[in-house]
Design a protein around this motif. Structure first.
Motif, PDB file in Angstrom:
ATOM      1  N   LEU A  88       0.820  -1.211   0.000  1.00  0.00           N
ATOM      2  CA  LEU A  88       0.000   0.000   0.000  1.00  0.00           C
ATOM      3  C   LEU A  88       0.847   1.252   0.000  1.00  0.00           C
ATOM      4  CD1 LEU A  88      -2.753  -1.199   2.480  1.00  0.00           C
ATOM      5  CD2 LEU A  88      -2.702  -1.321  -0.012  1.00  0.00           C
ATOM      6  N   ALA A  89       2.084   1.121   0.474  1.00  0.00           N
ATOM      7  CA  ALA A  89       2.949   2.298   0.531  1.00  0.00           C
ATOM      8  C   ALA A  89       3.121   2.878  -0.866  1.00  0.00           C
ATOM      9  CB  ALA A  89       4.294   1.911   1.123  1.00  0.00           C
ATOM     10  N   ILE A  90       3.330   1.996  -1.855  1.00  0.00           N
ATOM     11  CA  ILE A  90       3.556   2.488  -3.219  1.00  0.00           C
ATOM     12  C   ILE A  90       2.310   3.188  -3.754  1.00  0.00           C
ATOM     13  CG2 ILE A  90       3.930   1.794  -5.619  1.00  0.00           C
ATOM     14  CD1 ILE A  90       5.875  -0.248  -4.672  1.00  0.00           C
ATOM     15  N   VAL A  91       1.143   2.510  -3.631  1.00  0.00           N
ATOM     16  CA  VAL A  91      -0.057   3.151  -4.215  1.00  0.00           C
ATOM     17  C   VAL A  91      -0.440   4.424  -3.466  1.00  0.00           C
ATOM     18  CG1 VAL A  91      -1.077   1.166  -5.377  1.00  0.00           C
ATOM     19  CG2 VAL A  91      -1.544   1.537  -2.952  1.00  0.00           C
ATOM     20  N   ASP A  92      -0.250   4.410  -2.159  1.00  0.00           N
ATOM     21  CA  ASP A  92      -0.573   5.648  -1.420  1.00  0.00           C
ATOM     22  C   ASP A  92       0.357   6.766  -1.846  1.00  0.00           C
ATOM     23  OD1 ASP A  92      -2.632   4.444  -0.195  1.00  0.00           O
ATOM     24  OD2 ASP A  92      -1.617   4.106   1.741  1.00  0.00           O
ATOM     25  N   ARG A  93       1.604   6.369  -2.086  1.00  0.00           N
ATOM     26  CA  ARG A  93       2.596   7.369  -2.503  1.00  0.00           C
ATOM     27  C   ARG A  93       2.226   7.916  -3.890  1.00  0.00           C
ATOM     28  NH1 ARG A  93       5.145  11.270  -1.041  1.00  0.00           N
ATOM     29  NH2 ARG A  93       7.035  11.766  -2.223  1.00  0.00           N
ATOM     30  N   ILE A  94       1.870   7.001  -4.802  1.00  0.00           N
ATOM     31  CA  ILE A  94       1.459   7.449  -6.152  1.00  0.00           C
ATOM     32  C   ILE A  94       0.273   8.413  -6.028  1.00  0.00           C
ATOM     33  CG2 ILE A  94       0.394   6.750  -8.348  1.00  0.00           C
ATOM     34  CD1 ILE A  94       1.934   4.134  -8.163  1.00  0.00           C
ATOM     35  N   ASN A  95      -0.670   7.990  -5.206  1.00  0.00           N
ATOM     36  CA  ASN A  95      -1.865   8.822  -5.013  1.00  0.00           C
ATOM     37  C   ASN A  95      -1.497  10.191  -4.458  1.00  0.00           C
ATOM     38  OD1 ASN A  95      -4.640   9.044  -5.247  1.00  0.00           O
ATOM     39  ND2 ASN A  95      -4.915   8.746  -3.038  1.00  0.00           N
ATOM     40  N   ALA A  96      -0.580  10.165  -3.484  1.00  0.00           N
ATOM     41  CA  ALA A  96      -0.191  11.438  -2.865  1.00  0.00           C
ATOM     42  C   ALA A  96       0.516  12.339  -3.860  1.00  0.00           C
ATOM     43  CB  ALA A  96       0.704  11.155  -1.661  1.00  0.00           C
ATOM     44  N   ILE A  97       1.288  11.755  -4.755  1.00  0.00           N
ATOM     45  CA  ILE A  97       2.025  12.578  -5.728  1.00  0.00           C
ATOM     46  C   ILE A  97       1.084  13.090  -6.820  1.00  0.00           C
ATOM     47  CG2 ILE A  97       3.744  12.456  -7.581  1.00  0.00           C
ATOM     48  CD1 ILE A  97       5.368  10.619  -5.720  1.00  0.00           C
ATOM     49  N   VAL A  98       0.284  12.152  -7.362  1.00  0.00           N
ATOM     50  CA  VAL A  98      -0.589  12.547  -8.491  1.00  0.00           C
ATOM     51  C   VAL A  98      -1.701  13.490  -8.011  1.00  0.00           C
ATOM     52  CG1 VAL A  98      -2.171  11.707 -10.275  1.00  0.00           C
ATOM     53  CG2 VAL A  98      -0.097  10.443  -9.762  1.00  0.00           C
ATOM     54  N   TYR A  99      -2.308  13.108  -6.918  1.00  0.00           N
ATOM     55  CA  TYR A  99      -3.418  13.926  -6.415  1.00  0.00           C
ATOM     56  C   TYR A  99      -3.019  14.565  -5.100  1.00  0.00           C
ATOM     57  CZ  TYR A  99      -5.795  11.263  -9.975  1.00  0.00           C
ATOM     58  OH  TYR A  99      -6.147  10.708 -11.164  1.00  0.00           O
TER      59      TYR A  99
ATOM     60  N   LEU B  30      -7.541  18.262  -6.552  1.00  0.00           N
ATOM     61  CA  LEU B  30      -8.815  17.895  -7.182  1.00  0.00           C
ATOM     62  C   LEU B  30      -9.921  18.800  -6.649  1.00  0.00           C
ATOM     63  CD1 LEU B  30      -8.752  14.026  -7.212  1.00  0.00           C
ATOM     64  CD2 LEU B  30      -8.852  15.531  -9.178  1.00  0.00           C
ATOM     65  N   PRO B  31     -10.674  19.400  -7.553  1.00  0.00           N
ATOM     66  CA  PRO B  31     -11.706  20.333  -7.096  1.00  0.00           C
ATOM     67  C   PRO B  31     -12.929  19.594  -6.559  1.00  0.00           C
ATOM     68  CG  PRO B  31     -11.773  20.155  -9.473  1.00  0.00           C
ATOM     69  CD  PRO B  31     -10.655  19.261  -9.020  1.00  0.00           C
ATOM     70  N   LEU B  32     -13.736  20.353  -5.825  1.00  0.00           N
ATOM     71  CA  LEU B  32     -15.089  19.959  -5.446  1.00  0.00           C
ATOM     72  C   LEU B  32     -15.169  18.636  -4.696  1.00  0.00           C
ATOM     73  CD1 LEU B  32     -16.395  20.761  -8.991  1.00  0.00           C
ATOM     74  CD2 LEU B  32     -16.745  22.221  -7.001  1.00  0.00           C
ATOM     75  N   GLY B  33     -14.121  18.353  -3.932  1.00  0.00           N
ATOM     76  CA  GLY B  33     -14.201  17.170  -3.061  1.00  0.00           C
ATOM     77  C   GLY B  33     -14.075  15.850  -3.797  1.00  0.00           C
ATOM     78  N   SER B  34     -13.557  15.886  -5.022  1.00  0.00           N
ATOM     79  CA  SER B  34     -13.351  14.615  -5.726  1.00  0.00           C
ATOM     80  C   SER B  34     -12.214  13.853  -5.042  1.00  0.00           C
ATOM     81  CB  SER B  34     -13.036  14.880  -7.191  1.00  0.00           C
ATOM     82  OG  SER B  34     -12.803  13.662  -7.845  1.00  0.00           O
ATOM     83  N   LEU B  35     -12.189  12.557  -5.252  1.00  0.00           N
ATOM     84  CA  LEU B  35     -11.234  11.707  -4.530  1.00  0.00           C
ATOM     85  C   LEU B  35     -10.330  11.020  -5.535  1.00  0.00           C
ATOM     86  CD1 LEU B  35     -11.129  11.096  -1.482  1.00  0.00           C
ATOM     87  CD2 LEU B  35     -12.145   8.873  -2.077  1.00  0.00           C
ATOM     88  N   GLY B  36      -8.983  11.142  -5.357  1.00  0.00           N
ATOM     89  CA  GLY B  36      -8.035  10.476  -6.259  1.00  0.00           C
ATOM     90  C   GLY B  36      -7.730   9.068  -5.756  1.00  0.00           C
ATOM     91  N   THR B  37      -7.483   8.176  -6.704  1.00  0.00           N
ATOM     92  CA  THR B  37      -7.146   6.800  -6.309  1.00  0.00           C
ATOM     93  C   THR B  37      -6.048   6.268  -7.220  1.00  0.00           C
ATOM     94  OG1 THR B  37      -8.889   6.013  -7.760  1.00  0.00           O
ATOM     95  CG2 THR B  37      -9.424   6.151  -5.433  1.00  0.00           C
ATOM     96  N   ALA B  38      -5.261   5.299  -6.712  1.00  0.00           N
ATOM     97  CA  ALA B  38      -4.231   4.634  -7.520  1.00  0.00           C
ATOM     98  C   ALA B  38      -4.286   3.149  -7.192  1.00  0.00           C
ATOM     99  CB  ALA B  38      -2.860   5.193  -7.197  1.00  0.00           C
ATOM    100  N   THR B  39      -3.995   2.324  -8.197  1.00  0.00           N
ATOM    101  CA  THR B  39      -4.098   0.874  -7.999  1.00  0.00           C
ATOM    102  C   THR B  39      -3.045   0.147  -8.832  1.00  0.00           C
ATOM    103  OG1 THR B  39      -6.483   1.058  -7.687  1.00  0.00           O
ATOM    104  CG2 THR B  39      -5.634  -1.121  -8.231  1.00  0.00           C
ATOM    105  N   LEU B  40      -2.562  -0.951  -8.290  1.00  0.00           N
ATOM    106  CA  LEU B  40      -1.705  -1.855  -9.056  1.00  0.00           C
ATOM    107  C   LEU B  40      -2.473  -3.140  -9.251  1.00  0.00           C
ATOM    108  CD1 LEU B  40       1.906  -1.584  -7.649  1.00  0.00           C
ATOM    109  CD2 LEU B  40       1.229  -1.539 -10.053  1.00  0.00           C
ATOM    110  N   PHE B  41      -2.481  -3.632 -10.491  1.00  0.00           N
ATOM    111  CA  PHE B  41      -3.215  -4.855 -10.814  1.00  0.00           C
ATOM    112  C   PHE B  41      -2.232  -5.965 -11.126  1.00  0.00           C
ATOM    113  CE2 PHE B  41      -6.332  -1.629 -11.725  1.00  0.00           C
ATOM    114  CZ  PHE B  41      -7.558  -2.231 -11.420  1.00  0.00           C
TER     115      PHE B  41
END
Ligand code: ADP
Length: 705
Positions: free
Chosen positions: A224-235, A240-251
């Motif tokens: 989870l460290a990697i995806v949380d980190r990606i999420n933190a960097i990208v979003y 993100l406006p208006l309370g939208s939520l960013g997400t990142a995932t590895l498949f």
């Protein structure tokens, strides 16, 4: 339908509605068109914007993932070349080497770290006693490092290999699969493979001879460290406006092995799978997916890219995305606000146009109403004062002016028509009078002809009768002389025969006088009218006394009249005898003479013979001067008045009558001082009647006193 028909009817009848439709049509057609275009452009721009955004997000995520990957490789190369490793290798005790590797793995965050000799045999491992399978040496990173090249790649390893490396890794990698809507069917109920970042670097001795390979890696399952980190960097916070939520995932394949997408109770959606469409495009066809996608339980603006292993096989996917709902709501809100603004403006415009049109067309509508009122007969109807000062307002003023002029002209026409009517009526009356005169003249002509013929006949018959009567009388005289005294017994009869023969002669003489008045005129002299009246009274005394009639005279005439004395006497005696016969039970006879004055001129003398007898019936009054008209059946001839009138008329005079039935009559004889002879040869009787009629009409008659 009826309402539509009503509108069409109004459109056909009203200029205002027509022009209004003309003005509003572009607005009402254009605004929806414009709104449609704005809607479509807005959506397109929104989609494009989302596309740009997610594609740049995916690039950022990709960069970070590559950095993590190459970071692992860099760390490993650094370890392979480090003094620490060299000194560890120099140490012959294998436990010490393993300890050294363990601390290195810990420092660099590696999940496993192995040192292999140049033949691929395991020299030392950071954890446990791994029994690496033979295929392990075929791993791209290991194989590359054996040839002296450092390599890092993402690899998928099965559960047994994980078990061989470290049973803890197998446990960490294990993931039960969560049934997911729209995902491709999968009979497995868990994912036990592991996805790793695998790096290997060659290890050299001091003489730069390859002595082994240092290889290690990081398990990505549940990392989870990697995806949380990606999420933190990208979003980043607030990006993100208006309370939208960013997400990142590895498949791994299509299964989420590391994600910050949440399931319902805040739990991470590990073990859920991507939709079949995304899987087919990204894993199947190897193309990125950019756009909206249903992720777990909500729609996200999503970017997926394939993750490939060292052999360039697609083994998994990297995903970033953000919740679309708040943005979509914002877009819809914006659109709604735009539409509402347009709608309000259109409505406002329509209402203003309507009101304006009403004020513009008010004068025309009032003019129309005035025309209708004028048509219904209200000629006083006018448009009146108007606030409008434009052309239509001025037109309304001109219209009123026109109506005023029309009314004046109409009044003039009416006056002319009345005048014409009056003239026509007067002319018609004149014509009627002329017609009556003509008819009278015609009747007079016919009557004259008839009476002339009667006169002619009468004269002939009278002459024929006179001779036998003279013979009878002569022979009667002879008879009396011859018989002498012997005639005594029949003296009375002879006297009666003589008397009756004399009566025949008198009648015949009267008839002749009627037929040939001129032949009996005798001579004319200036006659004292009063004296003639007195004579007549003497001559009729016997009759008057016999009936006990009182006689009154008032003889005021003083001028003489030129006339044949015996004719005048005959006329007056005739009138007196008629008066006596009208008073069988006695009465009063009044004889008057006076001057005949007309317009201040003394024309002659008028003699009035007035009685208090039975009077003359209204219907007879017109006919008493007609020849042979008599009411005295058996004893009258009906010629007395006719002959009298003829005589007087011959001298230019006339006889008039007025009578009140039951009260008496008055005859007036108008005699000129100087006669104006009227010797018309024909129809004396008719002429008399006609002249008497006119005389009676112009007030010549006197009422009874
Ligand atoms: P006659 O006396 O033979 O009838 P006239 O010509 O003298 O004929 O009169 C015509 C008619 O006029 C009379 O029959 C009588 O009806 C009417 N008439 C004339 N004079 C008078 C009078 N004074 N009063 C009433 N009726 C009169």
């Amino acid at each position: 339908m009826r309402r539509l028909g009503g509108f069409a009817d109004r459109l056909a009848r009203s200029v205002r509605v027509k022009l209004l439709a003309l003005v509003l049509a572009p607005l009402l057609l254009g605004v929806p068109l414009l709104l449609g275009m704005v809607w479509s452009w807005g959506n397109e721009a929104y989609d494009r914007l989302m596309g740009f955004k997610i594609s740049s997000d995916l690039v950022t995520a990709h960069e970070y993932f590559e950095r993590v990957k190459s970071g692992v490789g860099r760390d490993l190369s650094a370890l392979a070349n480090s003094r620490a490793l060299a000194s560890a290798l120099a140490d012959t005790a294998p436990e010490r080497l393993a300890q050294r590797l363990q601390s290195m793995a810990l420092t660099d965050g590696l999940d496993f770290l192995h040192l292999l000799d140049r033949d691929g045999r395991l020299l030392a491992a950071a954890a446990g006693q791994p029994r690496l399978p033979a295929e392990w040496l075929g791993m791209p990173a290991v194989a590359a490092a054996m040839t002296g090249a450092a390599l890092t790649s993402v690899e998928v390893v099965d559960a047994s290999t994980l078990e061989a490396i470290d049973p803890a890794l197998r446990r960490r990698a294990y993931l039960p699969l969560v049934p997911t809507e729209a995902a491709a069917p999968d009979r497995r109920s868990f994912e036990d493979r592991g996805m790793i970042i695998h790096a290997a670097a060659p290890v050299y001795d001091d003489a730069r001879h390859l002595i082994g390979v240092l290889e290690g890696g990081v398990l990505l399952n549940g990392n989870l460290a990697i995806v949380d980190r990606i999420n933190a960097i990208v979003y980043k916070e607030g990006s993100l406006p208006l309370g939208s939520l960013g997400t990142a995932t590895l498949f791994l394949g299509d299964t989420r092995i590391a994600t910050n997408v949440r399931l319902f109770e805040g739990q991470r959606a590990l073990g859920t799978r991507v939709s079949r469409a995304v899987r087919d495009q990204v894993l199947g066809a190897g193309r990125d997916w950019l756009g909206t996608a249903f992720v777990v339980n909500e729609i996200y603006v999503s970017g997926y890219e394939p993750v490939t292993n060292g052999r360039d096989e697609r083994v998994g996917m990297l995903y970033v995305g953000f919740l679309e709902a708040p943005l979509r709501h914002a877009k819809q809100l914006g659109m709604f606000a735009l539409f509402a603004t347009f709608l309000v403006l259109s409505l406002l415009g329509s209402v203003l146009s309507l009101r304006w049109a009403r004020s513009v067309f008010k004068p025309i509508e009032r003019m129309n109403a005035v025309i209708q009122r004028v048509e219904q007969g209200d000629s006083a109807a006018r448009v009146g004062e108007l606030a409008s000062r434009d052309e239509i307002g001025r037109l309304a003023g001109e219209f009123d002016h026109l109506l005023d002029t029309l009314a004046t002209k109409q009044e003039e026409l009416r006056r002319w028509a009345d005048e014409l009517d009056r003239k026509v009526m007067a002319r018609t009356a004149e014509l009627a009078e002329t017609n009556a005169s003509l008819r009278q003249a015609q009747q007079q002509l016919v009557m004259s002809e008839k009476l002339a013929a009667i006169g002619e006949l009468t004269a002939g018959v009278a002459h024929e009768i006179n001779n036998p009567v003279a013979v009878i009388q002569g022979n009667l005289d002879v008879l009396r002389e011859v018989l002498g005294p012997s005639a005594a017994p029949v003296r009375e009869e002879i006297r009666l025969i003589h008397q009756q023969a004399d009566r025949i002669r008198q009648i015949v003489t009267k008839l002749l006088q009627f037929a040939r008045p001129g032949e009996f005129a005798g001579y004319v002299e200036t006659v004292d009218v009063n004296a003639v009246v007195d004579d007549c009274l003497v001559l009729t005394r016997h009759n008057l006394d016999k009936r006990g009639i009182r006689v009154e005279t008032r003889l005021d005439a003083h001028a003489g009249v030129e006339i044949n004395r015996s004719e005048l006497q005959q006329v007056l005696i005739n009138l007196i005898v008629n008066a006596v016969q009208a008073m069988p039970a006695g009465g009063r006879l009044t004889l008057l003479s006076e001057v005949w004055l007309e317009q201040g001129l003394q024309l002659g003398t008028v003699i009035h013979v007035r009685d208090t007898g039975q009077g003359i019936a209204g219907e007879d009054l017109d006919r008493i001067f007609d020849p042979f008209f008599t009411t005295k059946r058996g004893s009258g001839t009906g010629l007395g008045l006719s002959i009298s009138y003829t005589i007087v008329q011959r001298y230019g005079g006339r006889i008039t009558v007025s009578s009140t039935p039951g009260a008496g009559s008055e005859f007036s004889v108008w005699l000129r001082s100087q006669p104006e002879y009227d010797d018309s040869p024909s129809a004396p009787g008719f002429e008399a009647r006609w002249r008497r009629g006119r005389g009676g009409g112009d007030g010549g008659g006197q009422p009874l006193r």
